[in-house]
Structure formats: C-alpha cells, structure tokens
Scaffold this motif. Sequence first.
Motif, PDB file in Angstrom:
ATOM      1  N   LEU A 155      57.177   7.204 -37.171  1.00 36.65           N
ATOM      2  CA  LEU A 155      57.434   8.515 -36.589  1.00 36.65           C
ATOM      3  C   LEU A 155      56.129   9.198 -36.181  1.00 36.65           C
ATOM      4  O   LEU A 155      56.032   9.784 -35.107  1.00 36.65           O
ATOM      5  CB  LEU A 155      58.193   9.385 -37.595  1.00 36.65           C
ATOM      6  CG  LEU A 155      58.668  10.759 -37.116  1.00 36.65           C
ATOM      7  CD1 LEU A 155      59.617  10.634 -35.932  1.00 36.65           C
ATOM      8  CD2 LEU A 155      59.347  11.510 -38.263  1.00 36.65           C
ATOM      9  N   SER A 158      54.849   7.638 -33.042  1.00 34.79           N
ATOM     10  CA  SER A 158      55.649   7.945 -31.844  1.00 34.79           C
ATOM     11  C   SER A 158      55.237   9.256 -31.195  1.00 34.79           C
ATOM     12  O   SER A 158      55.530   9.484 -30.017  1.00 34.79           O
ATOM     13  CB  SER A 158      57.137   7.981 -32.204  1.00 34.79           C
ATOM     14  OG  SER A 158      57.440   9.110 -32.989  1.00 34.79           O
ATOM     15  N   LYS A 170      61.310   7.819 -31.840  1.00 31.96           N
ATOM     16  CA  LYS A 170      61.480   8.979 -32.721  1.00 31.96           C
ATOM     17  C   LYS A 170      62.870   8.981 -33.352  1.00 31.96           C
ATOM     18  O   LYS A 170      63.021   9.200 -34.560  1.00 31.96           O
ATOM     19  CB  LYS A 170      61.255  10.273 -31.943  1.00 31.96           C
ATOM     20  CG  LYS A 170      59.808  10.548 -31.560  1.00 31.96           C
ATOM     21  CD  LYS A 170      59.695  11.889 -30.857  1.00 31.96           C
ATOM     22  CE  LYS A 170      58.260  12.212 -30.451  1.00 31.96           C
ATOM     23  NZ  LYS A 170      57.803  11.403 -29.316  1.00 31.96           N
ATOM     24  N   ALA A 173      63.130   6.104 -35.837  1.00 32.01           N
ATOM     25  CA  ALA A 173      62.325   6.352 -37.038  1.00 32.01           C
ATOM     26  C   ALA A 173      62.969   7.422 -37.908  1.00 32.01           C
ATOM     27  O   ALA A 173      62.981   7.307 -39.149  1.00 32.01           O
ATOM     28  CB  ALA A 173      60.913   6.767 -36.633  1.00 32.01           C
ATOM     29  N   LEU A 174      63.525   8.469 -37.285  1.00 33.17           N
ATOM     30  CA  LEU A 174      64.192   9.517 -38.054  1.00 33.17           C
ATOM     31  C   LEU A 174      65.386   8.966 -38.822  1.00 33.17           C
ATOM     32  O   LEU A 174      65.567   9.251 -40.018  1.00 33.17           O
ATOM     33  CB  LEU A 174      64.648  10.640 -37.125  1.00 33.17           C
ATOM     34  CG  LEU A 174      63.635  11.729 -36.771  1.00 33.17           C
ATOM     35  CD1 LEU A 174      64.214  12.663 -35.719  1.00 33.17           C
ATOM     36  CD2 LEU A 174      63.222  12.513 -38.008  1.00 33.17           C
ATOM     37  N   TYR A 177      64.194   6.680 -41.566  1.00 33.49           N
ATOM     38  CA  TYR A 177      63.607   7.480 -42.639  1.00 33.49           C
ATOM     39  C   TYR A 177      64.684   8.066 -43.552  1.00 33.49           C
ATOM     40  O   TYR A 177      64.606   7.979 -44.786  1.00 33.49           O
ATOM     41  CB  TYR A 177      62.759   8.602 -42.031  1.00 33.49           C
ATOM     42  CG  TYR A 177      62.422   9.706 -42.998  1.00 33.49           C
ATOM     43  CD1 TYR A 177      61.450   9.521 -43.970  1.00 33.49           C
ATOM     44  CD2 TYR A 177      63.104  10.913 -42.961  1.00 33.49           C
ATOM     45  CE1 TYR A 177      61.150  10.533 -44.878  1.00 33.49           C
ATOM     46  CE2 TYR A 177      62.812  11.923 -43.856  1.00 33.49           C
ATOM     47  CZ  TYR A 177      61.835  11.731 -44.811  1.00 33.49           C
ATOM     48  OH  TYR A 177      61.555  12.721 -45.711  1.00 33.49           O
TER      49      TYR A 177
END
Length: 314
Positions: A155, A158, A170, A173-174, A177
Amino acid sequence: PESPRLLLMKGRTEEARAILLRLVGPEHVAAAVAEVSAGLKAAEGADSKGERLQLGGLRKLVQIWTHAEVRRAALLGIFLMALNQFSGINTVMYYSTTILIASGFSRDSSIALACACGLAQLVGVLISVASMDSKGRRVTALCSCAGVALALSTLAASFSFEGPLASALKVGALMTYLLAFGSGLSSVPWVVNAEIFPLRLRATGMGQATVSCWLFNWLVGRYFLTVCETLGVSAAFGIFAICCAVGGLVLWRFLPETAGTQERRSVPGQELGNREALSREVPFHCERERLVAINMCLHSSRPSRRAQTCRNWS
C-alpha cells in the motif's frame, strides 16, 4: 460457549461437560471437570475461613504492577494492544473512503469498495476463529503480522506512483491488509489478554489492556494526518508496516502459546530444549503455575533453567 466454571458453580454439570467436550475433547473431559471442581471447592474453603483476599480495583492494579510475573504478563498484553493499533487498522477504517477517492475512484464507487474491504476483514475474523484453536494463538498472530506488514508495504509503495495500476494496487492492498488483520491481529490480543492473568486479577488486567488500546487508538488517529501532511501518505503507511514487522519479531521472541494450557494436567520431567517446547508442552496444575511458566518462556533463554522449573513442578 458459556463458561464451564460458571456452569459448575451453578450445578449445571452436564452442560459444563458438553462444552468441555467441544473444547478439550472426550479424553480430557473428566480431568477438566475434576480440575475445575477442585478449584471451586478450594475457593469455597477459603471463603469459609475468611482467607480469600477481597481487593478493590486500585489494589488489584497495584498488585499487577508490583509482582514481577504478573507485571510481565501486563506488559505483554499492553504490547499486543499497541501492535493492534500501530498496525494502522483504525486509520484505514476511518480514511478508507478518502484513500479510495484520492486514488481516482468516484465517491459512490469508493463507498462500495470500502464496504467490500469491510467484508474482507469479516472473512479474516472468521478465519481467526477457526485458526486460533486449531493452529494456536502464536501461529495465528505471527501469520497475521507477516500478511499485514506485506500488505502495508504494498500500500505504501502504491502511493509512490499514479495511474490505473496504482489504483488497482491500492484496492488490492487494502483488501489484503484487512483480511490479514482480521485473521489474527484483530482478535489475538483480546484472547491472549484473557488468558495470561490470574483469575482474581483478570478483570483488572483486561480493563487495563482495553484502556491502553483506546489510548493507542487516540494517539494514532490524532497524529496520522499530521504525519501524512509532513512526510506523505506513502511514508505514513510505511511506518505502520515497519511497526508491524518489528512487532511480529517481538511476538516471535516473547509470545507464548496459551491455547489449551488450562486443561492439561501433568508436568513432564524430561529436558525441554527450547522456549517453544516450554510454551506448548508444559501443562499446569493451577493458574499461578501457568502464569509462572509463561513468564519463564518469556524471560528465560537457558534450557537448564527451564528444565529445572519443570522438575520442580513434577
């Protein structure tokens, strides 16, 4: 499930047996019932003799911080809460829509994607419910730390470039996560805090951990935007990634396995050659011995000392 101890206190033995059957398996049910019943009888005997120590909240807090073995457990519990917050979970939850809008998505699309990210965390929590008992608290927490650190690093990276690829990165990755966080760091701190304190200090220890969690939450929320304005969004998430990676290493060194420690009965007399063996294999006759063993795991690096402790208990 309901507490087997509470059910036995109320005379609901069969209900307690049914719950213990799920928790410890059929081969350990009788031993677990006998252990809890013996503890209840001992507590009743202490009450009848006036020996039980009735402590107020402040005196219990003093006891936590003036007894070395309980203090170490308290420090571990607070560290778990710090890691829970300094992994950045609430900043992501607070600002996920803003992050997505800044990534080029429309407002409506950002709200929908934020909801999808929330569902990813829910899936992670369901995974943690299964893995904490099957794989243990320690493995669950360490795997979660690794996944969170990797997702936060992605993240952060990015935000260093723009374009459709950066936007997709993004979002991915969010979601990764939140899935990784939900699978361990969301629940392990609360479960472990409930298991590392002696019974008479457990409520105070959990209250202390809860207060520390909200203090860390306030600290991170208060200064997140300041860090973003000063160093940039990429640097802010990079700091969270570093905190999580360092926290994972600390947990690898200090976090004992607490799953199932209250149900096991006999202490082995053989040499235990490493910290992991101690945390997983030493059973406990009583709660104080369990706490002492955990702290031996936390602070002793000498196999001879660990083995001597086992022989003293056997």
